[in-house]
Scaffold this motif. Structure first.
Motif, PDB file in Angstrom:
ATOM      1  N   SER A 171      31.649  22.732  -3.244  1.00 15.88           N
ATOM      2  CA  SER A 171      30.806  23.934  -3.220  1.00 15.88           C
ATOM      3  C   SER A 171      31.717  25.155  -3.328  1.00 15.88           C
ATOM      4  N   PRO A 172      32.055  25.592  -4.534  1.00 17.08           N
ATOM      5  CA  PRO A 172      33.060  26.644  -4.707  1.00 17.08           C
ATOM      6  C   PRO A 172      32.673  28.009  -4.142  1.00 17.08           C
ATOM      7  N   ASP A 173      31.454  28.157  -3.659  1.00 14.34           N
ATOM      8  CA  ASP A 173      31.051  29.399  -3.003  1.00 14.34           C
ATOM      9  C   ASP A 173      31.049  29.243  -1.479  1.00 14.34           C
ATOM     10  N   ARG A 174      31.699  28.198  -0.976  1.00 11.18           N
ATOM     11  CA  ARG A 174      31.840  27.973   0.471  1.00 11.18           C
ATOM     12  C   ARG A 174      33.324  27.923   0.823  1.00 11.18           C
ATOM     13  N   PHE A 175      33.648  28.620   1.904  1.00 14.43           N
ATOM     14  CA  PHE A 175      35.020  28.709   2.395  1.00 14.43           C
ATOM     15  C   PHE A 175      35.036  28.396   3.885  1.00 14.43           C
ATOM     16  N   VAL A 176      36.198  27.996   4.367  1.00 15.02           N
ATOM     17  CA  VAL A 176      36.410  27.807   5.796  1.00 15.02           C
ATOM     18  C   VAL A 176      37.679  28.562   6.166  1.00 15.02           C
ATOM     19  N   GLY A 177      37.530  29.483   7.099  1.00  9.60           N
ATOM     20  CA  GLY A 177      38.677  30.217   7.618  1.00  9.60           C
ATOM     21  C   GLY A 177      39.124  29.604   8.930  1.00  9.60           C
ATOM     22  N   VAL A 178      40.434  29.458   9.090  1.00  9.34           N
ATOM     23  CA  VAL A 178      41.005  28.885  10.312  1.00  9.34           C
ATOM     24  C   VAL A 178      42.076  29.849  10.808  1.00  9.34           C
ATOM     25  N   VAL A 179      41.868  30.357  12.015  1.00  6.43           N
ATOM     26  CA  VAL A 179      42.822  31.289  12.608  1.00  6.43           C
ATOM     27  C   VAL A 179      43.209  30.767  13.982  1.00  6.43           C
ATOM     28  N   GLU A 180      44.507  30.703  14.235  1.00 10.14           N
ATOM     29  CA  GLU A 180      45.003  30.308  15.546  1.00 10.14           C
ATOM     30  C   GLU A 180      45.484  31.558  16.272  1.00 10.14           C
ATOM     31  N   ARG A 221      44.474  31.041   7.661  1.00 14.52           N
ATOM     32  CA  ARG A 221      44.333  30.533   6.294  1.00 14.52           C
ATOM     33  C   ARG A 221      42.860  30.419   5.940  1.00 14.52           C
ATOM     34  N   MET A 222      42.588  30.468   4.655  1.00 13.80           N
ATOM     35  CA  MET A 222      41.229  30.323   4.139  1.00 13.80           C
ATOM     36  C   MET A 222      41.265  29.177   3.142  1.00 13.80           C
ATOM     37  N   ALA A 233      39.810  38.994  -2.760  1.00 16.46           N
ATOM     38  CA  ALA A 233      39.700  39.960  -1.667  1.00 16.46           C
ATOM     39  C   ALA A 233      40.390  39.426  -0.417  1.00 16.46           C
ATOM     40  N   TYR A 234      40.253  38.130  -0.162  1.00 20.26           N
ATOM     41  CA  TYR A 234      40.921  37.546   1.001  1.00 20.26           C
ATOM     42  C   TYR A 234      42.438  37.636   0.860  1.00 20.26           C
ATOM     43  N   ALA A 235      42.940  37.492  -0.337  1.00 17.65           N
ATOM     44  CA  ALA A 235      44.392  37.616  -0.539  1.00 17.65           C
ATOM     45  C   ALA A 235      44.886  38.975  -0.039  1.00 17.65           C
ATOM     46  N   LYS A 236      44.078  40.003  -0.186  1.00 19.28           N
ATOM     47  CA  LYS A 236      44.433  41.336   0.320  1.00 19.28           C
ATOM     48  C   LYS A 236      44.172  41.429   1.829  1.00 19.28           C
ATOM     49  N   ALA A 237      43.067  40.880   2.274  1.00 21.13           N
ATOM     50  CA  ALA A 237      42.671  40.973   3.680  1.00 21.13           C
ATOM     51  C   ALA A 237      43.557  40.127   4.595  1.00 21.13           C
ATOM     52  N   HIS A 238      44.128  39.073   4.068  1.00 17.99           N
ATOM     53  CA  HIS A 238      44.935  38.149   4.870  1.00 17.99           C
ATOM     54  C   HIS A 238      46.032  38.872   5.642  1.00 17.99           C
ATOM     55  N   GLU A 239      46.689  39.814   5.020  1.00 14.52           N
ATOM     56  CA  GLU A 239      47.791  40.530   5.672  1.00 14.52           C
ATOM     57  C   GLU A 239      47.305  41.257   6.934  1.00 14.52           C
ATOM     58  N   LEU A 240      46.111  41.840   6.877  1.00 11.35           N
ATOM     59  CA  LEU A 240      45.548  42.516   8.054  1.00 11.35           C
ATOM     60  C   LEU A 240      45.387  41.549   9.219  1.00 11.35           C
ATOM     61  N   LEU A 241      44.939  40.361   8.923  1.00 14.89           N
ATOM     62  CA  LEU A 241      44.714  39.348   9.943  1.00 14.89           C
ATOM     63  C   LEU A 241      46.020  38.733  10.422  1.00 14.89           C
ATOM     64  N   ALA A 242      46.835  38.292   9.499  1.00 14.01           N
ATOM     65  CA  ALA A 242      48.049  37.547   9.835  1.00 14.01           C
ATOM     66  C   ALA A 242      49.084  38.379  10.590  1.00 14.01           C
ATOM     67  N   THR A 243      49.050  39.684  10.443  1.00 15.04           N
ATOM     68  CA  THR A 243      50.028  40.540  11.135  1.00 15.04           C
ATOM     69  C   THR A 243      49.484  41.111  12.448  1.00 15.04           C
ATOM     70  N   ASP A 287      35.532  33.438  -6.719  1.00 22.33           N
ATOM     71  CA  ASP A 287      36.822  33.936  -7.193  1.00 22.33           C
ATOM     72  C   ASP A 287      37.090  35.347  -6.686  1.00 22.33           C
ATOM     73  N   ALA A 288      36.070  36.190  -6.687  1.00 22.94           N
ATOM     74  CA  ALA A 288      36.224  37.564  -6.199  1.00 22.94           C
ATOM     75  C   ALA A 288      36.501  37.569  -4.694  1.00 22.94           C
ATOM     76  N   PHE A 289      35.821  36.695  -3.949  1.00 26.11           N
ATOM     77  CA  PHE A 289      36.059  36.602  -2.518  1.00 26.11           C
ATOM     78  C   PHE A 289      37.499  36.142  -2.255  1.00 26.11           C
ATOM     79  N   ALA A 290      37.954  35.145  -2.981  1.00 26.80           N
ATOM     80  CA  ALA A 290      39.318  34.650  -2.801  1.00 26.80           C
ATOM     81  C   ALA A 290      40.345  35.748  -3.079  1.00 26.80           C
TER      82      ALA A 290
END
Length: 95
Positions: free
Chosen positions: A46-55, A39-40, A21-31, A16-19
Motif C-alpha cells: 500500500s504505497p500510500d501507507r507509512f509507519v513512523g518509528v521513533v525511539e 525512521r519512516m 516532505a519527510y526527508a526534510k522533516a526528519h532533521e527536525l525530529l532526529a535532532t 512520493d510527495a509525503f516521502a
C-alpha cells in the motif's frame, strides 16, 4: 525508553510527495533532545501507507522537547498537507 509508532495514511497518489516532505522533516525530529532514533517506512503493498518509528529516552522528552515546541509545529506543517487522516499513534515500552 519509549517507542512511538505512527501509522500514517496519505492521500491517494501522495506517497512520493509525503516521502520527500519527510526527508526534510526528519532533521527536525532526529535532532530533538531525547530522540534516540527516527525512521519512516513505506508499505510495499500500500504505497500510500507509512509507519513512523521513533525511539525516545522518555515520554517526558517527547512531550517537553518535541510535542510542545515550534519544532513539532514545523514538522506537522511539512507533512500535514499529504495526510488522508490523522496518524494513529501509540507508545510502547519494552517488556
Amino acid at each position: 525508553m519509549i517507542t512511538e509508532i505512527a501509522i500514517v495514511d496519505v492521500k491517494p497518489d501522495a506517497g512520493d510527495a509525503f516521502a520527500a516532505a519527510y526527508a526534510k522533516a526528519h532533521e527536525l525530529l532526529a535532532t530533538t533532545p531525547g530522540c534516540r532514533s527516527a525512521r519512516m517506512m513505506r508499505s510495499e503493498e500500500s504505497p500510500d501507507r507509512f509507519v513512523g518509528v521513533v525511539e525516545w529516552e522518555s515520554k517526558q522528552h517527547r512531550l517537553e522537547h518535541f510535542r510542545g515546541t515550534d519544532r513539532y509545529a514545523a514538522y506537522g506543517a511539512l507533512l500535514r498537507p499529504y495526510l488522508a487522516a490523522p496518524p494513529r499513534v501509540e507508545h510502547f515500552e519494552a517488556v
